[in-house]
Scaffold this motif. Structure first.
Motif, mmCIF file in Angstrom:
data_model
loop_
_atom_site.group_PDB
_atom_site.id
_atom_site.type_symbol
_atom_site.label_atom_id
_atom_site.label_comp_id
_atom_site.label_asym_id
_atom_site.label_seq_id
_atom_site.Cartn_x
_atom_site.Cartn_y
_atom_site.Cartn_z
ATOM 1 N N HIS A 89 11.997 59.222 -49.327
ATOM 2 C CA HIS A 89 11.911 60.207 -50.406
ATOM 3 C C HIS A 89 13.179 60.180 -51.249
ATOM 4 O O HIS A 89 14.285 60.315 -50.736
ATOM 5 C CB HIS A 89 11.691 61.601 -49.839
ATOM 6 N N ALA A 90 12.980 60.012 -52.563
ATOM 7 C CA ALA A 90 14.101 59.827 -53.469
ATOM 8 C C ALA A 90 14.776 61.135 -53.860
ATOM 9 O O ALA A 90 15.976 61.196 -54.059
ATOM 10 C CB ALA A 90 13.631 59.092 -54.731
ATOM 11 N N THR A 91 13.987 62.177 -53.983
ATOM 12 C CA THR A 91 14.510 63.443 -54.510
ATOM 13 C C THR A 91 14.680 64.453 -53.384
ATOM 14 O O THR A 91 13.792 64.622 -52.554
ATOM 15 C CB THR A 91 13.566 64.010 -55.583
ATOM 16 N N LEU A 92 15.809 65.116 -53.397
ATOM 17 C CA LEU A 92 16.108 66.120 -52.365
ATOM 18 C C LEU A 92 16.570 67.386 -53.047
ATOM 19 O O LEU A 92 17.341 67.364 -53.998
ATOM 20 C CB LEU A 92 17.199 65.600 -51.412
ATOM 21 N N TYR A 93 16.077 68.518 -52.545
ATOM 22 C CA TYR A 93 16.388 69.836 -53.107
ATOM 23 C C TYR A 93 16.931 70.753 -52.008
ATOM 24 O O TYR A 93 16.499 70.699 -50.872
ATOM 25 C CB TYR A 93 15.122 70.502 -53.658
ATOM 26 N N TRP A 94 17.860 71.625 -52.408
ATOM 27 C CA TRP A 94 18.272 72.750 -51.575
ATOM 28 C C TRP A 94 17.867 74.041 -52.283
ATOM 29 O O TRP A 94 18.170 74.225 -53.465
ATOM 30 C CB TRP A 94 19.778 72.772 -51.349
ATOM 31 N N TYR A 95 17.175 74.915 -51.547
ATOM 32 C CA TYR A 95 16.774 76.212 -52.056
ATOM 33 C C TYR A 95 17.399 77.304 -51.194
ATOM 34 O O TYR A 95 17.595 77.135 -49.990
ATOM 35 C CB TYR A 95 15.252 76.383 -51.996
ATOM 36 N N GLN A 96 17.650 78.441 -51.819
ATOM 37 C CA GLN A 96 18.094 79.641 -51.108
ATOM 38 C C GLN A 96 16.973 80.670 -51.192
ATOM 39 O O GLN A 96 16.473 80.948 -52.291
ATOM 40 C CB GLN A 96 19.362 80.208 -51.752
ATOM 41 N N GLN A 97 16.585 81.227 -50.050
ATOM 42 C CA GLN A 97 15.535 82.233 -50.049
ATOM 43 C C GLN A 97 16.046 83.500 -49.384
ATOM 44 O O GLN A 97 16.224 83.550 -48.160
ATOM 45 C CB GLN A 97 14.278 81.738 -49.339
ATOM 46 N N ILE A 98 16.269 84.509 -50.202
ATOM 47 C CA ILE A 98 16.674 85.810 -49.697
ATOM 48 C C ILE A 98 15.425 86.546 -49.229
ATOM 49 O O ILE A 98 14.342 86.382 -49.808
ATOM 50 C CB ILE A 98 17.424 86.595 -50.789
ATOM 51 N N LEU A 99 15.577 87.354 -48.203
ATOM 52 C CA LEU A 99 14.440 88.039 -47.590
ATOM 53 C C LEU A 99 13.598 88.775 -48.628
ATOM 54 O O LEU A 99 14.118 89.560 -49.435
ATOM 55 C CB LEU A 99 14.959 89.021 -46.542
ATOM 56 N N GLY A 100 12.306 88.488 -48.619
ATOM 57 C CA GLY A 100 11.380 89.176 -49.521
ATOM 58 C C GLY A 100 11.283 88.571 -50.908
ATOM 59 O O GLY A 100 10.556 89.087 -51.757
ATOM 60 N N GLN A 101 12.006 87.465 -51.134
ATOM 61 C CA GLN A 101 11.988 86.829 -52.448
ATOM 62 C C GLN A 101 11.449 85.404 -52.344
ATOM 63 O O GLN A 101 11.319 84.846 -51.255
ATOM 64 C CB GLN A 101 13.392 86.819 -53.051
ATOM 65 N N GLY A 102 11.174 84.820 -53.486
ATOM 66 C CA GLY A 102 10.784 83.423 -53.524
ATOM 67 C C GLY A 102 12.015 82.532 -53.451
ATOM 68 O O GLY A 102 13.133 82.970 -53.721
ATOM 69 N N PRO A 103 11.831 81.269 -53.067
ATOM 70 C CA PRO A 103 12.971 80.350 -53.009
ATOM 71 C C PRO A 103 13.601 80.148 -54.388
ATOM 72 O O PRO A 103 12.895 80.046 -55.387
ATOM 73 C CB PRO A 103 12.336 79.042 -52.507
ATOM 74 N N LYS A 104 14.926 80.077 -54.397
ATOM 75 C CA LYS A 104 15.689 79.839 -55.622
ATOM 76 C C LYS A 104 16.389 78.492 -55.498
ATOM 77 O O LYS A 104 17.099 78.237 -54.534
ATOM 78 C CB LYS A 104 16.720 80.950 -55.825
ATOM 79 N N LEU A 105 16.188 77.638 -56.485
ATOM 80 C CA LEU A 105 16.773 76.304 -56.446
ATOM 81 C C LEU A 105 18.279 76.357 -56.603
ATOM 82 O O LEU A 105 18.796 76.986 -57.529
ATOM 83 C CB LEU A 105 16.167 75.439 -57.545
ATOM 84 N N LEU A 106 18.997 75.688 -55.699
ATOM 85 C CA LEU A 106 20.457 75.620 -55.785
ATOM 86 C C LEU A 106 20.910 74.287 -56.378
ATOM 87 O O LEU A 106 21.758 74.255 -57.273
ATOM 88 C CB LEU A 106 21.075 75.773 -54.392
ATOM 89 N N ILE A 107 20.379 73.201 -55.850
ATOM 90 C CA ILE A 107 20.837 71.882 -56.282
ATOM 91 C C ILE A 107 19.744 70.856 -56.027
ATOM 92 O O ILE A 107 18.942 70.999 -55.097
ATOM 93 C CB ILE A 107 22.134 71.483 -55.550
#
Lengths: 117, 111
Positions: free
Chosen positions: A29-47
């Protein structure tokens, strides 16, 4: 086929300490993502990485967060120093081709749950 | 914002009933994706529907897309207790390869 691997699954630290999370995407897999998910929210893209280069890190709090993807495979996300508001689940995802979300699905790991006391 | 917004935020139904979740967005898209997240787990891809498609099926799942109304719906038919999870719609950010998620619908299916 092995999925996206993440470690550790759980981490508890004191504020101002540092922490590192590791991700091994699906092979090829060429593309890699890091997401942050705070409780009760949707994932937020970091990088987002394309192979070993950063495509987008506009949402990464660079004063305390850093990430790298060596040799275009594994990736680490580091937080130093941690704040209380960093308590969240950190999700790693990968996609097969360079089109990423524009052309196909993302495969997620189980996440690393961080608690900052 | 660009992200999708799901409605309702929470939904409780009995086993065997159908569950419908809606997603609205604000800009043009080339695809819209739905994901499921069981408590304490990662996200699992359910369906990707492209902008030139109006409806797509996968097992008990049916997704519709109305680009004129900028909305999508996810229908789960004959729900089961195992369908209890959070469901997220996600769209590529301004048609780039960045996937932006909504706030999700928490579905509870009672046996």
């Amino acid at each position: 086929e092995a999925g996206v691997a993440q470690s550790p699954r759980y981490k508890i630290i004191e504020k101002r300490q540092s922490v590192a999370f590791w991700c091994n995407p699906i092979s090829g897999h060429a593309t890699l993502y890091w997401y942050q998910q705070i409780l009760g929210q949707g994932p937020k893209l970091l990088i987002q990485f394309q192979n070993n280069g950063v495509v987008d890190d506009s949402q990464l709090p660079k004063d305390r967060f850093s990430a790298e993807r060596l040799k275009g495979v594994d990736s680490t996300l580091k937080i130093q120093p941690a704040k209380l508001e960093d308590s969240a689940v950190y999700l790693c995802a990968s996609s097969l081709d360079s089109g990423g979300a524009r052309t196909g699905e993302l495969f997620f790991g189980e996440g690393s749950r961080l608690t900052v006391l | 914002s660009q992200q999708g917004e799901e409605d309702p935020q929470a939904l409780s139904i009995q086993e065997g009933e159908n569950a419908t979740m809606n997603c609205s967005y604000k800009t043009s898209i080339n695809n819209l994706q739905w994901y499921r997240q069981n408590s304490g787990r990662g996200l699992v891809h359910l369906i990707l529907i492209r902008s030139n498609e109006r409806e797509k099926h996968s097992g008990r799942l049916r997704v519709t897309l109305d680009t004129s109304k900028k909305s999508s719906s996810l229908l789960i038919t004959a729900s089961r207790a195992a369908d209890t999870a959070s469901y997220f719609c996600a769209i590529p950010y301004y048609n780039t390869d960045k996937l932006i998620f909504g706030t999700g619908t928490r579905l509870q299916v009672f046996p």
